[in-house]
Design an enzyme around this catalytic site. Structure first.
Site, short mmCIF file in Angstrom:
data_model
loop_
_atom_site.label_atom_id
_atom_site.label_comp_id
_atom_site.label_asym_id
_atom_site.label_seq_id
_atom_site.Cartn_x
_atom_site.Cartn_y
_atom_site.Cartn_z
N ASP A 38 66.57 48.40 27.55
CA ASP A 38 67.59 47.78 28.34
C ASP A 38 67.25 46.31 28.44
OD1 ASP A 38 68.57 47.58 30.78
OD2 ASP A 38 67.55 47.89 32.36
N ASN A 86 78.34 53.62 32.15
CA ASN A 86 78.09 52.32 31.12
C ASN A 86 80.36 51.74 30.79
OD1 ASN A 86 76.04 52.11 28.78
ND2 ASN A 86 76.15 51.24 31.00
#
Length: 261
Positions: A38, A86
């Site tokens: 991340d 996503n």
């Protein structure tokens, strides 16, 4: 010893002091490490760059960590590359990520093969472009006999989706009389998961400060240790990876029982 192993993984990084790692042995290392990579976008924003620059930088970090796992002789590494959620991102960013994924496979697969890495992919890969599906199939085939690190890339993956698909398959088997519902075991469920054949996750690493699983390997992390860092993924180093492994080695893992210490 740990320091000897780690120094080989660090050959392309600086030679800063690693004495804090101590003398960890191979049997103190996790069998399966999972990483939520991340902070690529946040890294880019902090550098005054566009988000895609962060994803490019993140690919370089991934290569270093795979190299470290190879040098350390870790059994399995699974990384969260692209989730089922996503797709909500802007189309331009999604297209860039898919192109970057394709470029990564094209450029790195031969070197991974030389390093004895066995690569695999989990998630709804059949929903990706035909070109990517072929690259994935070719990469699997090229490295299927390798005996080193089992490197798994989660792409178009969601832990809840994986569990739903597993339940649907077992329900279909039950409807055909192949299995009785009351006889379904944890092992039966594991056989239907994308990660079938991999050991349970021992250690989850998440970068960039957030402290959540984000729908990643929900079943497989039941007894995993967690290690969080504020470092954005592009700045995550082999040294920090070593720090996470060192802390893992000193955790008291009880698995619901009593402490052995």
């Amino acid at each position: 010893m740990w320091k000897k192993l780690f120094s080989s993984a660090q050959k392309n990084d600086d030679a800063s002091d690693k004495s804090y790692l101590g003398e960890l042995t191979e049997d103190q290392l996790p069998q399966h490490v999972a990483i939520i990579m991340d902070g690529n976008g946040r890294w880019a924003t902090g550098q005054g760059l566009i988000r895609t620059a962060g994803h490019k930088a993140g690919v370089k970090t991934l290569k270093k960590i795979v190299k470290a796992c190879t040098a350390l002789g870790l059994n399995a590494l699974t990384v969260y590359a692209f989730s089922t959620e996503n797709w909500k991102r802007p189309n331009a960013e999604v297209d860039f990520l898919m192109d970057l994924f394709s470029e990564y496979l094209a450029k790195e697969i031969d070197e991974m093969d030389e390093d004895n890495v066995r690569i695999d992919f989990i998630g709804r890969t059949w929903e990706l472009s035909k070109g990517l599906q072929k690259q994935i199939a070719d990469a699997r085939q090229q490295t299927k006999d390798n005996t080193g690190v089992r490197f798994t890339v989660a792409v178009n993956y969601g832990g809840q989706d994986e569990l739903v698909r597993a339940v649907q398959e077992l329900a279909a088997q039950s409807a055909k009389g192949m299995v009785k519902p009351e006889e379904i075991s944890a092992e039966d469920i594991e056989q239907q998961l994308d990660t079938c054949g991999l050991p349970p996750v021992d250690l989850v690493i998440r970068t960039s400060g957030d402290m959540r699983l984000s729908n990643f390997l929900l079943w497989q992390t039941a007894y995993a240790e967690f290690w969080f860092t504020d470092t954005n993924w592009p700045d995550f180093t082999q040294e920090e990876f070593g720090r996470a492994l060192h802390e893992y080695a000193h955790r008291d893992r009880r698995f619901g029982g009593l402490s052995k210490k």
